[in-house]
Design a protein around this motif. Structure first.
Motif, PDB file in Angstrom:
ATOM      1  N   THR A  21       0.613  -1.194   0.061  1.00  0.00           N
ATOM      2  CA  THR A  21       0.087   0.195  -0.080  1.00  0.00           C
ATOM      3  C   THR A  21       0.852   1.205   0.059  1.00  0.00           C
ATOM      4  OG1 THR A  21      -0.183   0.124   2.232  1.00  0.00           O
ATOM      5  CG2 THR A  21      -1.723  -1.174   1.251  1.00  0.00           C
ATOM      6  N   GLY A  22       2.172   1.052  -0.183  1.00  0.00           N
ATOM      7  CA  GLY A  22       3.196   2.259   0.195  1.00  0.00           C
ATOM      8  C   GLY A  22       3.631   2.651   1.505  1.00  0.00           C
ATOM      9  N   VAL A  23       3.161   1.843   2.342  1.00  0.00           N
ATOM     10  CA  VAL A  23       3.481   2.301   3.741  1.00  0.00           C
ATOM     11  C   VAL A  23       4.989   1.823   4.048  1.00  0.00           C
ATOM     12  CG1 VAL A  23       3.182   1.772   6.285  1.00  0.00           C
ATOM     13  CG2 VAL A  23       1.046   2.324   4.605  1.00  0.00           C
ATOM     14  N   GLU A  24       5.721   2.585   4.509  1.00  0.00           N
ATOM     15  CA  GLU A  24       7.187   2.196   5.107  1.00  0.00           C
ATOM     16  C   GLU A  24       7.170   1.339   5.951  1.00  0.00           C
ATOM     17  OE1 GLU A  24      11.643   3.840   5.734  1.00  0.00           O
ATOM     18  OE2 GLU A  24      10.232   4.941   4.398  1.00  0.00           O
ATOM     19  N   VAL A  25       7.606   0.124   6.092  1.00  0.00           N
ATOM     20  CA  VAL A  25       7.401  -1.024   7.110  1.00  0.00           C
ATOM     21  C   VAL A  25       8.498  -0.612   8.100  1.00  0.00           C
ATOM     22  CG1 VAL A  25       7.204  -3.229   7.849  1.00  0.00           C
ATOM     23  CG2 VAL A  25       6.314  -2.488   5.624  1.00  0.00           C
ATOM     24  N   GLY A  26       9.658  -0.490   7.458  1.00  0.00           N
ATOM     25  CA  GLY A  26      10.866  -0.292   8.425  1.00  0.00           C
ATOM     26  C   GLY A  26      12.073  -0.547   7.763  1.00  0.00           C
ATOM     27  N   THR A  27      13.225  -1.109   8.339  1.00  0.00           N
ATOM     28  CA  THR A  27      14.260  -1.456   7.540  1.00  0.00           C
ATOM     29  C   THR A  27      14.957  -2.969   7.788  1.00  0.00           C
ATOM     30  OG1 THR A  27      15.859  -0.733   9.273  1.00  0.00           O
ATOM     31  CG2 THR A  27      15.493   1.066   7.759  1.00  0.00           C
ATOM     32  N   TYR A  80      13.894 -15.533   4.226  1.00  0.00           N
ATOM     33  CA  TYR A  80      13.095 -14.461   4.763  1.00  0.00           C
ATOM     34  C   TYR A  80      13.855 -13.085   4.994  1.00  0.00           C
ATOM     35  CZ  TYR A  80      14.950 -15.979   9.207  1.00  0.00           C
ATOM     36  OH  TYR A  80      15.935 -16.215  10.134  1.00  0.00           O
ATOM     37  N   LEU A  81      13.178 -12.092   5.422  1.00  0.00           N
ATOM     38  CA  LEU A  81      13.881 -10.952   5.698  1.00  0.00           C
ATOM     39  C   LEU A  81      13.280 -10.652   7.182  1.00  0.00           C
ATOM     40  CD1 LEU A  81      13.338  -8.546   2.834  1.00  0.00           C
ATOM     41  CD2 LEU A  81      15.194  -9.901   3.193  1.00  0.00           C
ATOM     42  N   LYS A  82      14.185 -10.233   8.095  1.00  0.00           N
ATOM     43  CA  LYS A  82      13.685  -9.602   9.335  1.00  0.00           C
ATOM     44  C   LYS A  82      13.679  -8.294   9.294  1.00  0.00           C
ATOM     45  CE  LYS A  82      14.288  -9.875  14.418  1.00  0.00           C
ATOM     46  NZ  LYS A  82      15.104 -10.458  15.454  1.00  0.00           N
ATOM     47  N   VAL A  83      12.463  -7.459   9.576  1.00  0.00           N
ATOM     48  CA  VAL A  83      12.610  -6.292   9.308  1.00  0.00           C
ATOM     49  C   VAL A  83      12.104  -5.551  10.843  1.00  0.00           C
ATOM     50  CG1 VAL A  83      11.159  -4.332   8.035  1.00  0.00           C
ATOM     51  CG2 VAL A  83      11.484  -6.481   6.901  1.00  0.00           C
ATOM     52  N   SER A  84      13.182  -4.353  10.934  1.00  0.00           N
ATOM     53  CA  SER A  84      12.890  -3.715  12.294  1.00  0.00           C
ATOM     54  C   SER A  84      11.682  -2.493  11.829  1.00  0.00           C
ATOM     55  CB  SER A  84      14.150  -2.943  12.560  1.00  0.00           C
ATOM     56  OG  SER A  84      15.169  -3.984  13.026  1.00  0.00           O
ATOM     57  N   THR A  90       6.441  -5.946  19.106  1.00  0.00           N
ATOM     58  CA  THR A  90       7.736  -6.602  19.371  1.00  0.00           C
ATOM     59  C   THR A  90       9.061  -5.883  18.828  1.00  0.00           C
ATOM     60  OG1 THR A  90       7.545  -8.215  17.653  1.00  0.00           O
ATOM     61  CG2 THR A  90       6.940  -8.790  20.209  1.00  0.00           C
ATOM     62  N   GLY A  91       8.672  -4.902  17.764  1.00  0.00           N
ATOM     63  CA  GLY A  91       9.751  -4.020  17.153  1.00  0.00           C
ATOM     64  C   GLY A  91      10.275  -5.014  15.698  1.00  0.00           C
ATOM     65  N   ALA A  92       9.809  -6.088  15.347  1.00  0.00           N
ATOM     66  CA  ALA A  92      10.180  -6.585  14.301  1.00  0.00           C
ATOM     67  C   ALA A  92       9.083  -7.450  13.696  1.00  0.00           C
ATOM     68  CB  ALA A  92      11.469  -7.532  14.460  1.00  0.00           C
ATOM     69  N   VAL A  93       9.140  -7.803  12.243  1.00  0.00           N
ATOM     70  CA  VAL A  93       8.314  -8.480  11.608  1.00  0.00           C
ATOM     71  C   VAL A  93       9.181  -9.281  10.411  1.00  0.00           C
ATOM     72  CG1 VAL A  93       6.171  -7.438  11.632  1.00  0.00           C
ATOM     73  CG2 VAL A  93       7.902  -6.661   9.755  1.00  0.00           C
ATOM     74  N   TYR A  94       8.420 -10.422  10.030  1.00  0.00           N
ATOM     75  CA  TYR A  94       9.371 -11.415   9.128  1.00  0.00           C
ATOM     76  C   TYR A  94       8.641 -11.108   7.887  1.00  0.00           C
ATOM     77  CZ  TYR A  94      11.775 -13.526  13.091  1.00  0.00           C
ATOM     78  OH  TYR A  94      12.723 -13.414  14.365  1.00  0.00           O
ATOM     79  N   VAL A  95       9.421 -11.157   6.633  1.00  0.00           N
ATOM     80  CA  VAL A  95       8.812 -11.360   5.280  1.00  0.00           C
ATOM     81  C   VAL A  95       9.211 -12.521   4.675  1.00  0.00           C
ATOM     82  CG1 VAL A  95       8.806  -9.965   3.174  1.00  0.00           C
ATOM     83  CG2 VAL A  95       9.184  -8.590   5.182  1.00  0.00           C
ATOM     84  N   LEU A  96       8.493 -13.339   4.508  1.00  0.00           N
ATOM     85  CA  LEU A  96       8.735 -14.491   3.349  1.00  0.00           C
ATOM     86  C   LEU A  96       9.323 -13.896   2.145  1.00  0.00           C
ATOM     87  CD1 LEU A  96       5.781 -17.185   4.035  1.00  0.00           C
ATOM     88  CD2 LEU A  96       8.132 -17.761   4.044  1.00  0.00           C
TER      89      LEU A  96
END
Length: 121
Positions: A21-27, A80-84, A90-96
Motif C-alpha cells: 500500500t506504499g507504507v514504509e514498514v521499516g528497515t 526471509y527478511l527480518k524487518v525492524s 515486538t519491534g520486528a516482523v518477518y517477510v517470506l
C-alpha cells in the motif's frame, strides 16, 4: 537458483521496506536465504554450564526466526527478511521471500500490506 533466492540475495541489511500500500514498514535487519533442506526446526541443545560466552551467544543467535515452529520451518525453507519496524509490538516482523515484489535502489517492495506480516514473538 530460484527466482525467490535471486530476489532475496539482492537485499541488504539497512534497506527500506515498503508494503503493497506504499507504507514504509521499516528497515531490513537480517537477510536469510532459503534452505530447501531445512524441513524441521531443531530444538536448541541444552547449554552446558561449562560452555564459553561465545558458545552461549552462538546458541542465542540461532533462535531466528522467533515465530511458531510451522512458520519458522517455512521461513527457513523459502528464505526471509527480518524487518525492524515500529508497526509491531515486538519491534520486528518477518517477510517470506515470496512476499517480495521487487528489490530496487529505493528499497524492498512487498506484495502484501504490513498488517499481514508475522511479528517476532
Amino acid at each position: 537458483m530460484s527466482q525467490q533466492q535471486d530476489t532475496v540475495s539482492r537485499v541488504t541489511t539497512g534497506m527500506r521496506v515498503i508494503d503493497s500500500t506504499g507504507v514504509e514498514v521499516g528497515t531490513v535487519d537480517l537477510v536469510q536465504r532459503g534452505d530447501p533442506a531445512a524441513v524441521t526446526v531443531q530444538a536448541p541443545a541444552p547449554v552446558d554450564p561449562g560452555s564459553s560466552l561465545d558458545e552461549l551467544i552462538g546458541s542465542a543467535a540461532a533462535e531466528e526466526p522467533d515465530v511458531p515452529a510451522d512458520l519458522a520451518a517455512r521461513l527457513l525453507r523459502e528464505g526471509y527478511l527480518k524487518v525492524s519496524t515500529e508497526l509491531a509490538r515486538t519491534g520486528a516482523v518477518y517477510v517470506l521471500a515470496d512476499r517480495i515484489a521487487a528489490v530496487t535502489d529505493d528499497g524492498v517492495r512487498l506484495t502484501v500490506p504490513a498488517g499481514e506480516l508475522p511479528p517476532e514473538e
